[in-house]
Design an enzyme around this catalytic site. Structure first.
Site, mmCIF file in Angstrom:
data_model
loop_
_atom_site.group_PDB
_atom_site.id
_atom_site.type_symbol
_atom_site.label_atom_id
_atom_site.label_comp_id
_atom_site.label_asym_id
_atom_site.label_seq_id
_atom_site.Cartn_x
_atom_site.Cartn_y
_atom_site.Cartn_z
ATOM 1 N N VAL A 77 79.771 48.150 57.499
ATOM 2 C CA VAL A 77 78.671 48.710 58.403
ATOM 3 C C VAL A 77 79.256 48.593 59.927
ATOM 4 C CG1 VAL A 77 77.098 48.225 56.667
ATOM 5 C CG2 VAL A 77 77.570 46.321 58.050
ATOM 6 N N ARG A 85 78.489 38.476 65.773
ATOM 7 C CA ARG A 85 79.591 38.755 64.999
ATOM 8 C C ARG A 85 79.410 38.111 63.646
ATOM 9 N NH1 ARG A 85 84.385 35.854 64.070
ATOM 10 N NH2 ARG A 85 86.313 37.373 63.622
ATOM 11 N N ARG A 151 102.138 48.027 68.286
ATOM 12 C CA ARG A 151 102.041 48.231 69.533
ATOM 13 C C ARG A 151 103.373 47.550 70.452
ATOM 14 N NH1 ARG A 151 95.774 47.871 68.703
ATOM 15 N NH2 ARG A 151 95.032 49.665 68.347
ATOM 16 N N THR A 230 89.478 53.609 67.348
ATOM 17 C CA THR A 230 90.849 53.811 67.051
ATOM 18 C C THR A 230 90.889 53.949 65.524
ATOM 19 O OG1 THR A 230 91.257 51.472 66.463
ATOM 20 C CG2 THR A 230 91.403 51.817 68.775
#
Length: 314
Positions: A77, A85, A151, A230
């Site tokens: 969700v 959080r 990355r 992302t």
């Protein structure tokens, strides 16, 4: 070989697309509580098959996962306005309490790969729920810092003018703000990073390291600010993990998996270099880190352990 994906949102659908483009597996089953979304994504993906590899993509329900070797969990969700959080974690924990047993009821031998964020805590919970069904923890792990590691390697390779595939550098710990870039053990083509940088006349002083660190650590924030989410990177990472499992490749990947002890933090799930094969996580590789990086890893593991404790104490 069948691959299940539970959650047909952006990450799940992109993972399926990456599987199609790379020709991984033979049948992909998309499961989502929004049946229309799963059907639409499956149809769209199926139309890409003639331009890629001959495999089948369908929408289904939990019984259709029967026989799956790998099931990727991307369901969850979103965070509500004003929600903490911990509250988000609580709601996603409830989702996984339902999903994990449902998957294992029909695919009891599957390796579960978790992508739902916060991935470290969600993987810890998934392993706990799977253990209640007799599934060993090696068969439950998360995408962890695979994307952060990619990355890091990409930025180092760009600076050095070297293919990132030949840069060996790991991001470990939490997939989040406390993650640790292991500069001390980074190598390029077998050479220590500092030696390779010197050969190429490329500076790697503290300022450069801070710049790279900030770019790795802040990449998700900048991408989300620009386009809202992302998914290409993590979707590709999930396809790579699925390939390692299906082909028993025994690849070294920075996935997150439950561990008895990480840098002095007990019973925690964070990312470390691990050997991934047909049975899931086959081995966790030891890291020999200098004091500052070891302490940073301990702090990062502590962040995840605190979130688990907070959730358990609700």
């Amino acid at each position: 070989m069948k691959i299940g994906i539970v959650g047909a949102g952006l990450v799940g659908a992109t993972a399926a697309y990456a599987l199609v483009m790379r020709g991984i597996g033979r049948r992909i089953v998309l499961v989502d509580r929004r049946e229309a979304r799963a059907r639409a994504e499956a149809d769209d993906l199926l139309h890409a098959v003639p331009f890629a590899h001959p495999l089948d993509v369908v929408a289904g329900s939990y019984p259709d996962l029967a026989g799956a070797r790998v099931v990727i969990l991307t369901a969850g969700v979103g965070q509500r306005p004003g929600e903490t959080r911990l509250q988000l974690l609580g709601r996603n924990a409830a989702v996984f309490r339902e999903i994990v047993p449902a998957v294992l009821e029909h695919a009891p031998d599957a390796v579960l790969i978790v992508a739902t964020n916060p991935v470290d805590v969600m993987t810890h919970l998934a392993a706990r729920f799977a253990a209640e069904k007799g599934v060993p923890r090696e068969r439950v792990f998360g995408s962890g810092t695979m994307l952060d590691t990619a990355r890091f390697r990409t930025l180092l390779g760009r600076r050095l003018g070297v293919d990132a595939a030949h840069v060996h550098a790991h991001v470990v710990g939490e997939h989040g703000d406390s993650e640790v870039l292991t500069w001390s053990i980074a190598t390029v083509g077998g050479l220590p990073l500092a030696d390779m940088a010197q050969r190429h006349g490329v500076p790697f002083d503290d300022g450069v390291r801070r710049t790279v660190d900030a770019a790795v650590r802040g990449a998700a924030y900048s991408i989300i600010a620009g386009k809202g989410a992302t998914y290409y990177g993590v979707g590709s990472a999930l396809a790579r993990v699925a390939e390692a499992v299906l082909s028993d490749q025994r690849s070294v990947l920075t996935v997150c998996s439950p561990e008895a002890d990480v840098a002095g933090v007990r019973d925690v799930t964070v990312s470390l270099p691990r050997v991934v094969g047909g049975a899931g996580v086959l081995e966790t590789l030891p890291l020999v880190l200098p004091t500052d990086e070891e302490e940073a890893l301990a702090r990062s593991a502590g962040v995840v352990r605190a979130a688990i404790d907070d959730l358990d104490g609700r």
